[in-house]
Design an enzyme around this catalytic site. Sequence first.
Site, PDB file in Angstrom:
ATOM      1  N   LYS A 290       0.838  -1.191   0.000  1.00 54.69           N
ATOM      2  CA  LYS A 290       0.000   0.000   0.000  1.00 54.69           C
ATOM      3  C   LYS A 290       0.883   1.254   0.000  1.00 54.69           C
ATOM      4  CE  LYS A 290      -4.225   1.692   2.201  1.00 54.69           C
ATOM      5  NZ  LYS A 290      -5.182   1.494   3.297  1.00 54.69           N
ATOM      6  N   GLU A 401     -20.028  -6.388   9.584  1.00 54.51           N
ATOM      7  CA  GLU A 401     -21.051  -5.681  10.342  1.00 54.51           C
ATOM      8  C   GLU A 401     -22.105  -6.632  10.891  1.00 54.51           C
ATOM      9  OE1 GLU A 401     -19.124  -2.825   7.557  1.00 54.51           O
ATOM     10  OE2 GLU A 401     -20.034  -4.811   7.324  1.00 54.51           O
ATOM     11  N   ARG A 429     -25.880  -2.726   6.716  1.00 53.77           N
ATOM     12  CA  ARG A 429     -25.458  -4.084   6.397  1.00 53.77           C
ATOM     13  C   ARG A 429     -25.779  -5.066   7.523  1.00 53.77           C
ATOM     14  NH1 ARG A 429     -19.860  -3.519   3.071  1.00 53.77           N
ATOM     15  NH2 ARG A 429     -20.152  -5.759   3.081  1.00 53.77           N
TER      16      ARG A 429
END
Length: 655
Positions: A290, A401, A429
């Site tokens: 990243k 979630e 969600r």
Amino acid sequence: MKLFDDIPVERPATPLLDTLETPAALRAMDEAQLVQVADELRAYLLYSVGVSGGHFGAGLGVVELTVALHHALETPHDRLVWDVGHQAYPHKILTGRREAMQHIRQFGGLAAFPRRSESPYDTFGVGHSSTSVSAALGMALAARTRDEKRRVCAVIGDGALSAGMAFEALAHAGHVDANLLVILNDNEMSISENVGGMASYLARILASKPYTSMREGGKKVLSHLPGALELARRTEEHMKGMVSPATLFEEMGFNYIGPLDGHDLPTLVQTLRNMRDMDGPQFLHVKTRKGRGFLPAEADPIGYHAITKLEKNGETPPPLKPTQPAVALGEKNEASHSKPRNDLSRPKPRKYCNVFGDWLCDMAAADERLVGITPAMREGSDLVRFSQEYPGRYYDVAIAEQHAVTLAAGLACEAMKPVVAIYSTFLQRGYDQLIHDVAVQALDVTFAIDRAGVVGEDGPTHHGALDLSYLRCVPGMVVLAPADEAECRALLSAAYHHPGPAAVRYPRGTGPGTVIPEHLEALPIGEAEMRRRADGDGPRVALLAFGSLNGPAAEVAERLDATHLNMRSIKPLDREAVLAAADEHDLLVTLEENVVAGGAGSSVGELLAAEGRRTALLHLGLPDAFVEHGKPAELLAECGLDAEGIEASIRHRLG
């Protein structure tokens, strides 16, 4: 690969990239040209995000992968689905939106994430994670049904792969033997450090002590036996096959290849060419870094997940502090939606998420039953200090979630006091779990709902526009909305002490700058606050404001000599206050940063109808449409929810 210490303040020279209006031109290039395109793409990405602000750490990590994909695949005929979308900036640059990138996430500009209406190359709109494999599988099955020859590819990060939804899709893809290519972008990072079995599995299994001890100790013993070392070598290969990622995905029905160096462009191109024509489910595992190519981001990938735009002096913005929101680091530190009076006695405004973070630690010190839960939003929800001070009572469940909500339900069954810190858009969600696992059983779970209302440049996938509507209809649910920082702390305490499911929803950004008490005393639930009484002779108007719109409501009440009620509680509603206002006024105006349909204003109308009152009503809130991206102040003005818009609507209603 060209490396950068600073973000370019002038537009870099990108002669080859400038010739690419579509990926078709990319497919005609040779290997050397592709490498040059990747270098130019990385330079331009740094420059454009420096101008606009936004996500760029993930995009820097997939520059080579993006070039290789658009070179190997016949996009947009071949479908390319990006998970989440943080990593899709290079994709946007290569697909005809290069010059528009300087206005990404701004009002009227490009969306923060892939969007179908924006480009034919954006095959699926995203914003929430872990949806790519499901979406791509549907596309692959549709192509098979219609006997269309196309490759469908999903690019998913290791963080998104921690969600159960992704594994459900992988298992189904293997079962139906779909022609699907799944690419795992494994950078060992989501927004925070990855959490969960998958991250540990990919990162640690081959370096585990049992495996290495068996490997080295076994070789020493077998070295004294003829032919034993060769047997040990073969046994080792079989053991690797049993514990490597290949086994997991191949057991699901995928042909696993990798891991590959995700920054080795020639190898990526050749591998993708080979895999493009393979039938059945294919899985390519690539290892990336990243922030690759920008040295500060490589050193601090969490802080540089995104940046604000460059200051005028051209200095690279520093990484944001851990207590600042990690999911929206690219956005400016906005003031609250209202404009507080220029009062030098006011304290410096604090972010609502920081108010919550302090409250959580203070309440945990007072009550050892408290447990904090987050679905991979430690920084964004400001649980950093709590995770450090109370590690035994802190659970980051990764991007799950649904699991976060049901985990809280299980803890509540055992007399613990779980607090679920979650964004409004992400609680959507876990809605079934909220109803089925928490509310039906009347379990004592507190939901701290951040990013309620319009959140800014991330747009319709991230606005918390629906929570008052979808929470108010759940039986037994308490729903509260603070007007300022002090109320946020007091209402969190109220929700926590309520013996059942309760939610406190608060906006992104800072409050108006009220003094925040250090105590943990709760405000009474279902009790409104009278902030101003009308005293004129004109039409009597009462403003019933919920949460963040108390700021503009105060301004409008002064201008129109209107009554101003800070309602605080959406459910239960302050019945006496509403009926008194109806008796004493000609017009009741409800104000909320939520869709009007089914929201807080609807509860006022339902109460008046049930009581047979015929007082005129004006409901003001977010429209029955998905609000676009832009600064919160711009969006509220566009929706008529700033002071000027509210005043104009009331004057129009009064004729």
